[in-house]
Design a protein around this motif. Structure first.
Motif, PDB file in Angstrom:
ATOM      1  N   GLU A  79       6.419 -94.486 -41.337  1.00  0.00           N
ATOM      2  CA  GLU A  79       5.823 -93.386 -42.107  1.00  0.00           C
ATOM      3  C   GLU A  79       5.412 -92.242 -41.186  1.00  0.00           C
ATOM      4  OE1 GLU A  79       2.868 -94.813 -44.985  1.00  0.00           O
ATOM      5  OE2 GLU A  79       1.910 -92.845 -44.681  1.00  0.00           O
ATOM      6  N   ALA A  80       4.779 -92.598 -40.067  1.00  0.00           N
ATOM      7  CA  ALA A  80       4.345 -91.582 -39.109  1.00  0.00           C
ATOM      8  C   ALA A  80       5.549 -90.838 -38.525  1.00  0.00           C
ATOM      9  CB  ALA A  80       3.541 -92.234 -37.995  1.00  0.00           C
ATOM     10  N   LEU A  81       6.617 -91.582 -38.240  1.00  0.00           N
ATOM     11  CA  LEU A  81       7.821 -90.953 -37.689  1.00  0.00           C
ATOM     12  C   LEU A  81       8.433 -89.983 -38.681  1.00  0.00           C
ATOM     13  CD1 LEU A  81       9.486 -93.999 -35.889  1.00  0.00           C
ATOM     14  CD2 LEU A  81       8.789 -91.865 -34.797  1.00  0.00           C
ATOM     15  N   ARG A  82       8.520 -90.402 -39.929  1.00  0.00           N
ATOM     16  CA  ARG A  82       9.120 -89.521 -40.944  1.00  0.00           C
ATOM     17  C   ARG A  82       8.328 -88.231 -41.094  1.00  0.00           C
ATOM     18  NH1 ARG A  82      11.493 -94.330 -43.996  1.00  0.00           N
ATOM     19  NH2 ARG A  82       9.372 -94.996 -44.493  1.00  0.00           N
ATOM     20  N   LYS A  83       7.002 -88.359 -41.011  1.00  0.00           N
ATOM     21  CA  LYS A  83       6.129 -87.169 -41.167  1.00  0.00           C
ATOM     22  C   LYS A  83       6.401 -86.147 -40.075  1.00  0.00           C
ATOM     23  CE  LYS A  83       1.953 -88.534 -43.619  1.00  0.00           C
ATOM     24  NZ  LYS A  83       1.269 -89.799 -43.292  1.00  0.00           N
ATOM     25  N   GLU A  84       6.777 -86.631 -38.893  1.00  0.00           N
ATOM     26  CA  GLU A  84       7.014 -85.731 -37.763  1.00  0.00           C
ATOM     27  C   GLU A  84       8.319 -84.948 -37.909  1.00  0.00           C
ATOM     28  OE1 GLU A  84       5.253 -85.536 -34.623  1.00  0.00           O
ATOM     29  OE2 GLU A  84       3.620 -86.607 -35.595  1.00  0.00           O
ATOM     30  N   CYS A  85       9.197 -85.400 -38.824  1.00  0.00           N
ATOM     31  CA  CYS A  85      10.513 -84.771 -39.015  1.00  0.00           C
ATOM     32  C   CYS A  85      11.258 -84.571 -37.699  1.00  0.00           C
ATOM     33  CB  CYS A  85      10.392 -83.415 -39.719  1.00  0.00           C
ATOM     34  SG  CYS A  85       9.699 -83.541 -41.360  1.00  0.00           S
ATOM     35  N   PRO A  86      11.519 -85.649 -36.987  1.00  0.00           N
ATOM     36  CA  PRO A  86      12.210 -85.495 -35.709  1.00  0.00           C
ATOM     37  C   PRO A  86      13.619 -84.934 -35.895  1.00  0.00           C
ATOM     38  CG  PRO A  86      11.731 -87.827 -36.160  1.00  0.00           C
ATOM     39  CD  PRO A  86      11.259 -87.052 -37.328  1.00  0.00           C
ATOM     40  N   LEU A  87      14.011 -84.034 -34.978  1.00  0.00           N
ATOM     41  CA  LEU A  87      15.331 -83.419 -35.049  1.00  0.00           C
ATOM     42  C   LEU A  87      16.312 -84.102 -34.113  1.00  0.00           C
ATOM     43  CD1 LEU A  87      15.326 -79.536 -34.853  1.00  0.00           C
ATOM     44  CD2 LEU A  87      15.903 -80.990 -36.769  1.00  0.00           C
ATOM     45  N   ILE A  88      15.837 -84.389 -32.906  1.00  0.00           N
ATOM     46  CA  ILE A  88      16.717 -84.970 -31.891  1.00  0.00           C
ATOM     47  C   ILE A  88      16.149 -86.307 -31.430  1.00  0.00           C
ATOM     48  CG2 ILE A  88      17.713 -84.689 -29.583  1.00  0.00           C
ATOM     49  CD1 ILE A  88      17.802 -81.698 -30.058  1.00  0.00           C
ATOM     50  N   CYS A  89      16.920 -87.366 -31.623  1.00  0.00           N
ATOM     51  CA  CYS A  89      16.551 -88.698 -31.166  1.00  0.00           C
ATOM     52  C   CYS A  89      17.530 -89.096 -30.063  1.00  0.00           C
ATOM     53  CB  CYS A  89      16.648 -89.720 -32.305  1.00  0.00           C
ATOM     54  SG  CYS A  89      15.587 -89.336 -33.704  1.00  0.00           S
ATOM     55  N   LEU A  90      17.017 -89.726 -29.020  1.00  0.00           N
ATOM     56  CA  LEU A  90      17.873 -90.148 -27.920  1.00  0.00           C
ATOM     57  C   LEU A  90      17.542 -91.584 -27.549  1.00  0.00           C
ATOM     58  CD1 LEU A  90      19.807 -89.754 -25.484  1.00  0.00           C
ATOM     59  CD2 LEU A  90      17.923 -88.663 -24.268  1.00  0.00           C
ATOM     60  N   GLU A  91      18.534 -92.461 -27.592  1.00  0.00           N
ATOM     61  CA  GLU A  91      18.340 -93.822 -27.133  1.00  0.00           C
ATOM     62  C   GLU A  91      19.102 -93.995 -25.830  1.00  0.00           C
ATOM     63  OE1 GLU A  91      19.652 -97.136 -29.572  1.00  0.00           O
ATOM     64  OE2 GLU A  91      18.650 -98.560 -28.239  1.00  0.00           O
ATOM     65  N   VAL A  92      18.390 -94.345 -24.776  1.00  0.00           N
ATOM     66  CA  VAL A  92      19.019 -94.594 -23.476  1.00  0.00           C
ATOM     67  C   VAL A  92      19.323 -96.084 -23.408  1.00  0.00           C
ATOM     68  CG1 VAL A  92      18.632 -94.564 -20.994  1.00  0.00           C
ATOM     69  CG2 VAL A  92      17.837 -92.663 -22.387  1.00  0.00           C
ATOM     70  N   GLY A  93      20.555 -96.427 -23.095  1.00  0.00           N
ATOM     71  CA  GLY A  93      20.940 -97.834 -23.049  1.00  0.00           C
ATOM     72  C   GLY A  93      21.058 -98.403 -24.448  1.00  0.00           C
ATOM     73  N   SER A  94      21.917 -97.821 -25.260  1.00  0.00           N
ATOM     74  CA  SER A  94      21.974 -98.175 -26.685  1.00  0.00           C
ATOM     75  C   SER A  94      22.639 -99.521 -26.956  1.00  0.00           C
ATOM     76  CB  SER A  94      22.683 -97.086 -27.479  1.00  0.00           C
ATOM     77  OG  SER A  94      24.010 -96.920 -27.011  1.00  0.00           O
ATOM     78  N   GLY A  95      23.386-100.075 -25.990  1.00  0.00           N
ATOM     79  CA  GLY A  95      23.994-101.396 -26.187  1.00  0.00           C
ATOM     80  C   GLY A  95      24.878-101.427 -27.428  1.00  0.00           C
ATOM     81  N   SER A  96      24.527-102.295 -28.361  1.00  0.00           N
ATOM     82  CA  SER A  96      25.315-102.454 -29.589  1.00  0.00           C
ATOM     83  C   SER A  96      25.137-101.297 -30.564  1.00  0.00           C
ATOM     84  CB  SER A  96      24.880-103.735 -30.296  1.00  0.00           C
ATOM     85  OG  SER A  96      23.519-103.605 -30.700  1.00  0.00           O
ATOM     86  N   GLY A  97      24.078-100.499 -30.352  1.00  0.00           N
ATOM     87  CA  GLY A  97      23.777 -99.412 -31.287  1.00  0.00           C
ATOM     88  C   GLY A  97      22.812 -99.824 -32.375  1.00  0.00           C
ATOM     89  N   CYS A  98      22.359-101.071 -32.310  1.00  0.00           N
ATOM     90  CA  CYS A  98      21.484-101.638 -33.340  1.00  0.00           C
ATOM     91  C   CYS A  98      20.220-100.807 -33.565  1.00  0.00           C
ATOM     92  CB  CYS A  98      21.108-103.052 -32.888  1.00  0.00           C
ATOM     93  SG  CYS A  98      20.108-103.956 -34.059  1.00  0.00           S
ATOM     94  N   VAL A  99      19.550-100.428 -32.474  1.00  0.00           N
ATOM     95  CA  VAL A  99      18.261 -99.753 -32.607  1.00  0.00           C
ATOM     96  C   VAL A  99      18.424 -98.342 -33.171  1.00  0.00           C
ATOM     97  CG1 VAL A  99      16.223 -98.926 -31.362  1.00  0.00           C
ATOM     98  CG2 VAL A  99      17.226-101.136 -30.774  1.00  0.00           C
ATOM     99  N   SER A 100      19.384 -97.598 -32.674  1.00  0.00           N
ATOM    100  CA  SER A 100      19.584 -96.238 -33.210  1.00  0.00           C
ATOM    101  C   SER A 100      20.034 -96.261 -34.659  1.00  0.00           C
ATOM    102  CB  SER A 100      20.587 -95.457 -32.360  1.00  0.00           C
ATOM    103  OG  SER A 100      19.987 -95.045 -31.161  1.00  0.00           O
ATOM    104  N   ALA A 101      20.851 -97.241 -35.029  1.00  0.00           N
ATOM    105  CA  ALA A 101      21.264 -97.348 -36.435  1.00  0.00           C
ATOM    106  C   ALA A 101      20.035 -97.611 -37.306  1.00  0.00           C
ATOM    107  CB  ALA A 101      22.295 -98.463 -36.600  1.00  0.00           C
ATOM    108  N   PHE A 102      19.141 -98.451 -36.800  1.00  0.00           N
ATOM    109  CA  PHE A 102      17.910 -98.766 -37.531  1.00  0.00           C
ATOM    110  C   PHE A 102      17.039 -97.523 -37.657  1.00  0.00           C
ATOM    111  CE2 PHE A 102      15.171-101.940 -39.289  1.00  0.00           C
ATOM    112  CZ  PHE A 102      13.870-101.579 -38.953  1.00  0.00           C
ATOM    113  N   LEU A 103      16.894 -96.785 -36.573  1.00  0.00           N
ATOM    114  CA  LEU A 103      16.109 -95.545 -36.602  1.00  0.00           C
ATOM    115  C   LEU A 103      16.703 -94.582 -37.620  1.00  0.00           C
ATOM    116  CD1 LEU A 103      13.777 -93.861 -35.381  1.00  0.00           C
ATOM    117  CD2 LEU A 103      15.407 -93.020 -33.679  1.00  0.00           C
TER     118      LEU A 103
END
Lengths: 229, 123
Positions: free
Chosen positions: A37-61
């Motif tokens: 909820e807090a993340l959505r409120k911030e309306c992030p424009l650019i997200c960066l995952e370093v070491g994304s591996g399978s991509g699981c975490v960024s897909a979840f984000l």
């Protein structure tokens, strides 16, 4: 509850080359879900995952924030990982933009103070320095866990760049082991870069005690607590 | 996929290459168009983070000339849609990106740019 991203497209061969999501991954997902909820409120424009591996975490984000609300950049030193990240994004209908590179090097100058959500599940296992260096040079799966002295050698390199990357309201989520000396990491980030931090969630997983630390320029408001800036 | 939005954020990171290392120039590219969900707020908010001239030139390199050469003060819906298309829907699947300063070649294959460097090139 947001479901874990579908990774059924990853073959056994893929998972020999790329970090198979494990307790540390799931703890990071839990932390992000807690902060949704807090993340959505911030309306992030650019997200960066370093070491994304399978991509699981960024897909979840992406599921938390929305497929078109943000740019999801992913880097990994391992070509198999960036290939899997791209596929995981497609499978889960979250466009992920992977780049094969070390840490965030080619993005540093253009993303100066521009990253709104920065994620890093580093190679945190304490090993010899040589093992960590050669793992990074070979850019293969060993690079996903071999962390050198105190398990911090790779993490320390990214920590130098975090302040440059984070936007004014940016948040950085780091996965750490108790053995990485978390109080030291937190005080160094505060003293050297003025970044405050909080433990979002922690859990014992087998022999490891894992934590998710959230860094920001000022104390942030979580869902359900007051901000104190 | 190397979309033009990502290309607009990538610079050469070879040791010592610190001027004229952005933007990278496309070479021998293969391009695919893929629809992406249009979010006008996202596009509008991204404006301040884009290098407009680099974007227009990159678009030209991949065969798109829909954007004006100067970033307009007012963004109407039509222009936002064009910008969305250029940023988010043009995918460079294969080819390379070349640094204009040091001539380093970064290959792109299956939609992913390889920006790994050799030992002697790392800062």
């Amino acid at each position: 509850m947001i479901p874990t991203p579908d990774l059924s497209h990853l073959t056994r061969h893929d998972l020999e080359q790329v970090y198979d999501p494990a307790e540390d991954t799931f703890l990071l997902l839990d932390a992000l879900e807690q902060e949704a909820e807090a993340l959505r409120k911030e309306c992030p424009l650019i997200c960066l995952e370093v070491g994304s591996g399978s991509g699981c975490v960024s897909a979840f984000l992406g599921k938390i924030l929305g497929q078109s609300s943000s740019l999801y950049l992913c880097t990994d030193i391992n070509k198999h990982a960036t290939r899997c990240t791209l596929a995981t994004g497609k499978k889960n209908k979250i466009p992920l933009d992977p780049v094969t590179c070390p840490l965030a090097r080619p993005l540093l100058s253009r993303l100066h103070h521009a990253v709104d959500v920065l994620l890093f599940n580093p190679p945190y296992v304490p090993t010899d320095t040589d093992e960590a260096s050669s793992a990074q040079s070979s850019a293969d799966i060993a690079g996903s866990w071999a962390g050198g002295a105190d398990g911090m050698e790779i993490t320390n390199r990214l920590l130098q760049d975090v302040e440059c990357l984070l936007s004014p309201r940016g948040r950085f989520y780091l996965v750490a082991l108790k053995q990485n000396d978390v109080p030291s990491i937190r005080s160094k980030m505060l003293e050297d870069f003025g970044l405050t931090s909080q433990i979002v969630i922690e859990r014992r997983a087998g022999r490891e005690f894992l934590l998710i630390i959230r860094f920001a320029r000022t104390a942030v408001a979580d869902s359900g607590s007051k901000s104190t800036s | 996929m190397v979309r033009l939005i990502t290309h607009n954020l990538l610079a050469c990171h070879v040791k010592g290459c610190t001027t004229n290392n952005f933007p990278l120039v496309f070479q021998d590219v293969q391009v695919e168009l893929q629809e992406a969900e249009f979010n006008p707020d996202f596009i509008r908010n991204m404006l301040s983070r884009l290098e407009w001239t680099a974007l227009v030139n990159a678009a030209k390199q991949v065969g798109d000339t829909s954007l004006p050469p100067e970033q307009p003060d007012m963004m109407d819906d039509e222009l936002l849609q064009k910008l969305h298309h250029v940023l988010m829907e043009i995918h460079v699947t294969d080819g390379a990106m070349v640094c204009q300063n040091c001539n380093h070649i970064y290959p792109i294959s299956n939609g992913i740019p390889n920006m790994l460097l050799a030992e002697h090139e790392i800062g």
